[in-house]
Design a protein around this motif. Structure first.
Motif, PDB file in Angstrom:
ATOM      1  N   ALA A  16       0.805  -1.138  -0.017  1.00 46.56           N
ATOM      2  CA  ALA A  16       0.064  -0.163   0.019  1.00 46.56           C
ATOM      3  C   ALA A  16       0.831   1.170  -0.025  1.00 46.56           C
ATOM      4  O   ALA A  16       0.313   2.231  -0.794  1.00 46.56           O
ATOM      5  N   SER A  17       2.176   1.260   0.885  1.00 48.19           N
ATOM      6  CA  SER A  17       2.942   2.546   0.706  1.00 48.19           C
ATOM      7  C   SER A  17       3.417   2.589  -0.593  1.00 48.19           C
ATOM      8  O   SER A  17       3.550   3.770  -0.921  1.00 48.19           O
ATOM      9  N   PHE A  18       3.889   1.597  -1.290  1.00 46.89           N
ATOM     10  CA  PHE A  18       4.339   1.731  -2.491  1.00 46.89           C
ATOM     11  C   PHE A  18       3.461   2.189  -3.402  1.00 46.89           C
ATOM     12  O   PHE A  18       3.829   3.164  -4.296  1.00 46.89           O
ATOM     13  N   LEU A  19       2.123   1.854  -3.456  1.00 42.88           N
ATOM     14  CA  LEU A  19       1.244   2.269  -4.064  1.00 42.88           C
ATOM     15  C   LEU A  19       0.940   3.824  -3.835  1.00 42.88           C
ATOM     16  O   LEU A  19       0.618   4.658  -4.641  1.00 42.88           O
ATOM     17  N   ILE A  20       0.960   4.481  -2.699  1.00 44.07           N
ATOM     18  CA  ILE A  20       0.829   5.886  -2.231  1.00 44.07           C
ATOM     19  C   ILE A  20       1.899   6.523  -3.319  1.00 44.07           C
ATOM     20  O   ILE A  20       1.424   7.635  -3.711  1.00 44.07           O
ATOM     21  N   GLY A  21       2.980   6.068  -3.179  1.00 47.32           N
ATOM     22  CA  GLY A  21       4.249   6.766  -4.123  1.00 47.32           C
ATOM     23  C   GLY A  21       3.726   6.733  -5.433  1.00 47.32           C
ATOM     24  O   GLY A  21       3.910   7.898  -6.044  1.00 47.32           O
ATOM     25  N   LEU A  77      -0.910   8.309 -10.752  1.00 45.26           N
ATOM     26  CA  LEU A  77      -2.088   8.113 -10.685  1.00 45.26           C
ATOM     27  C   LEU A  77      -2.784   8.065  -9.559  1.00 45.26           C
ATOM     28  O   LEU A  77      -2.850   7.426  -8.622  1.00 45.26           O
ATOM     29  N   PRO A  78      -3.398   9.455  -9.144  1.00 47.99           N
ATOM     30  CA  PRO A  78      -3.882  10.025  -7.981  1.00 47.99           C
ATOM     31  C   PRO A  78      -4.994   9.011  -7.519  1.00 47.99           C
ATOM     32  O   PRO A  78      -5.044   9.007  -6.143  1.00 47.99           O
ATOM     33  N   GLY A  79      -5.812   8.356  -8.405  1.00 48.90           N
ATOM     34  CA  GLY A  79      -6.914   7.339  -7.918  1.00 48.90           C
ATOM     35  C   GLY A  79      -6.473   6.220  -6.848  1.00 48.90           C
ATOM     36  O   GLY A  79      -7.139   5.670  -6.056  1.00 48.90           O
ATOM     37  N   LEU A  80      -5.243   5.873  -7.104  1.00 44.84           N
ATOM     38  CA  LEU A  80      -4.730   4.571  -6.056  1.00 44.84           C
ATOM     39  C   LEU A  80      -4.692   5.031  -4.775  1.00 44.84           C
ATOM     40  O   LEU A  80      -4.766   4.073  -3.895  1.00 44.84           O
ATOM     41  N   ALA A  81      -4.748   6.370  -4.217  1.00 45.53           N
ATOM     42  CA  ALA A  81      -4.363   6.542  -3.066  1.00 45.53           C
ATOM     43  C   ALA A  81      -5.522   6.065  -1.999  1.00 45.53           C
ATOM     44  O   ALA A  81      -5.326   5.821  -0.862  1.00 45.53           O
ATOM     45  N   THR A  82      -6.744   6.299  -2.512  1.00 46.29           N
ATOM     46  CA  THR A  82      -7.930   6.123  -1.854  1.00 46.29           C
ATOM     47  C   THR A  82      -8.161   4.497  -1.581  1.00 46.29           C
ATOM     48  O   THR A  82      -8.436   4.156  -0.379  1.00 46.29           O
ATOM     49  N   VAL A  83      -7.785   3.771  -2.419  1.00 47.58           N
ATOM     50  CA  VAL A  83      -7.532   2.054  -2.204  1.00 47.58           C
ATOM     51  C   VAL A  83      -6.666   2.063  -0.894  1.00 47.58           C
ATOM     52  O   VAL A  83      -6.718   1.181  -0.125  1.00 47.58           O
ATOM     53  N   ASN A 132      -8.531  11.048   4.467  1.00 51.49           N
ATOM     54  CA  ASN A 132      -7.266  11.002   3.620  1.00 51.49           C
ATOM     55  C   ASN A 132      -7.887  10.676   2.295  1.00 51.49           C
ATOM     56  O   ASN A 132      -7.193   9.956   1.399  1.00 51.49           O
ATOM     57  N   SER A 133      -9.063  10.890   1.992  1.00 48.54           N
ATOM     58  CA  SER A 133      -9.596  10.554   0.583  1.00 48.54           C
ATOM     59  C   SER A 133     -10.066  11.610  -0.359  1.00 48.54           C
ATOM     60  O   SER A 133     -11.147  11.763  -0.810  1.00 48.54           O
ATOM     61  N   GLY A 134      -9.195  12.949  -0.257  1.00 46.97           N
ATOM     62  CA  GLY A 134      -9.657  14.001  -1.066  1.00 46.97           C
ATOM     63  C   GLY A 134      -9.255  13.724  -2.671  1.00 46.97           C
ATOM     64  O   GLY A 134      -9.706  14.806  -3.315  1.00 46.97           O
ATOM     65  N   GLY A 135      -8.550  12.773  -2.943  1.00 50.87           N
ATOM     66  CA  GLY A 135      -8.086  12.573  -4.219  1.00 50.87           C
ATOM     67  C   GLY A 135      -9.081  12.590  -5.373  1.00 50.87           C
ATOM     68  O   GLY A 135      -8.903  13.359  -6.198  1.00 50.87           O
ATOM     69  N   ILE A 154      -8.062   8.213 -14.673  1.00 54.84           N
ATOM     70  CA  ILE A 154      -8.401   8.887 -13.489  1.00 54.84           C
ATOM     71  C   ILE A 154      -9.793   8.530 -12.846  1.00 54.84           C
ATOM     72  O   ILE A 154     -10.193   8.421 -11.780  1.00 54.84           O
ATOM     73  N   ILE A 155     -10.864   8.879 -13.932  1.00 55.58           N
ATOM     74  CA  ILE A 155     -12.205   8.546 -13.635  1.00 55.58           C
ATOM     75  C   ILE A 155     -12.571   7.156 -13.243  1.00 55.58           C
ATOM     76  O   ILE A 155     -13.259   6.998 -12.086  1.00 55.58           O
ATOM     77  N   GLY A 156     -11.898   6.185 -13.854  1.00 58.48           N
ATOM     78  CA  GLY A 156     -12.193   5.036 -13.629  1.00 58.48           C
ATOM     79  C   GLY A 156     -11.522   4.590 -12.090  1.00 58.48           C
ATOM     80  O   GLY A 156     -12.283   3.799 -11.563  1.00 58.48           O
ATOM     81  N   LEU A 157     -10.481   4.967 -11.719  1.00 61.08           N
ATOM     82  CA  LEU A 157      -9.891   5.002 -10.533  1.00 61.08           C
ATOM     83  C   LEU A 157     -10.803   5.559  -9.367  1.00 61.08           C
ATOM     84  O   LEU A 157     -10.828   4.866  -8.389  1.00 61.08           O
ATOM     85  N   THR A 158     -11.395   6.738  -9.816  1.00 59.46           N
ATOM     86  CA  THR A 158     -12.140   7.120  -8.840  1.00 59.46           C
ATOM     87  C   THR A 158     -13.384   6.328  -8.490  1.00 59.46           C
ATOM     88  O   THR A 158     -13.914   6.321  -7.574  1.00 59.46           O
ATOM     89  N   VAL A 159     -14.068   5.673  -9.705  1.00 61.21           N
ATOM     90  CA  VAL A 159     -15.175   4.853  -9.432  1.00 61.21           C
ATOM     91  C   VAL A 159     -14.729   3.721  -8.600  1.00 61.21           C
ATOM     92  O   VAL A 159     -15.465   3.344  -7.610  1.00 61.21           O
ATOM     93  N   VAL A 160     -13.554   2.864  -8.591  1.00 62.64           N
ATOM     94  CA  VAL A 160     -13.364   1.868  -8.051  1.00 62.64           C
ATOM     95  C   VAL A 160     -13.029   2.308  -6.492  1.00 62.64           C
ATOM     96  O   VAL A 160     -13.695   1.748  -5.822  1.00 62.64           O
ATOM     97  N   SER A 161     -12.519   3.289  -6.519  1.00 60.34           N
ATOM     98  CA  SER A 161     -12.243   3.830  -5.107  1.00 60.34           C
ATOM     99  C   SER A 161     -13.449   4.221  -4.196  1.00 60.34           C
ATOM    100  O   SER A 161     -13.567   3.906  -2.913  1.00 60.34           O
TER     101      SER A 161
END
Length: 256
Positions: A18-23, A29-35, A160-163, A243-250
């Protein structure tokens, strides 16, 4: 040496990934942060996990603001400051009274509604309004700025889900890929720094959370470096759909 949370090997492995994905989320890809927020909350008490992940987000922000230091729309950031401040203060108030489960479901619903609105505007075919050039009436209107900005401030404070909401706002404002990443990088760096004293006041930080951050920060930095490589290979034309797809998944992830 600072103490750390007593977790299983599998839990530590999950936090490392998860930390790696934060980076990666900070530089590509900003949408990964919410996951990753959900991943941390699954192995650390939810309220405490927000403090642990915040310092990791800030470490990723530092790499992002340096990477995209020449691609920032400072005027857009200044205009977002009032609605974001309102959202952050509302989040501090709600954080003291709402349960973790209810909070995540509420955020998920809000984000899905915003996503639906943005997709509807795009579907109408009026790209000059929905995702047109900077200065478009939709993205730059006071209504859009206050709606997305206040919700972005609220969601980033409580979980922490403002992305996702801010990603949708920058897309709606017609930002190209580099301008999007540069402005968002500085936005979250400044907002995340602002959140630290509020979290300290709520008693969310501890020696264990700091010790855990020290163990995981290297994974964030590694992910940020990988993200810088990934973004060079992404076609700008498919950046917004990703980005929109990652937003929906998140958003769905937060709901369930």
């Amino acid at each position: 040496m600072l103490p750390v949370y007593d977790l299983s090997a599998a839990a530590w492995a999950l936090l490392a990934v998860a930390s790696f994905l934060i980076g990666i989320s900070k530089t590509a890809l900003p949408g990964l942060a919410t996951v990753t927020v959900a991943a941390f909350a699954s192995v650390i008490p939810a309220r405490e996990s927000t403090a642990v992940i915040l310092l990791l987000l800030i470490s990723g922000d530092l790499v992002a603001v340096w990477t995209y230091r020449h691609s920032v729309d400072w005027r857009a950031l200044l205009r977002l400051a009032p609605p974001v401040a309102v959202g952050v203060l509302a989040g501090v108030t709600v954080l003291q009274h709402i349960s973790d489960g209810s909070m995540k479901r509420m955020i998920g619903i809000i984000l899905l509604v915003l996503t639906a609105l943005t997709l509807w505007l795009m579907w109408r075919g009026n790209r000059r309004t929905a995702v047109g050039p900077p200065g478009s009436s939709f993205g730059q209107s006071p209504v859009a700025r206050w709606a997305y900005g206040s919700i972005g401030g609220f969601t980033t404070m409580v979980a922490n889900s403002g992305g996702p909401p801010m990603s949708l706002y920058f897309i709606a404002s017609g930002f190209n890929m580099t301008r999007f990443l540069g402005t968002q990088a500085w936005f979250f760096f400044l907002v995340n720094l602002t959140k630290v004293p509020f979290q300290v006041g709520l008693g969310l930080h501890s020696a264990a959370s700091l010790g855990t951050d020290l163990l995981l920060v290297a994974f964030v930095l590694a992910g940020a470096v990988v993200g810088r490589t990934i973004i060079k290979k992404i076609n700008p034309k498919v950046f917004n759909p990703i980005i929109i797809g990652l937003t929906v998944v998140s958003s769905v992830y937060l709901l369930f």
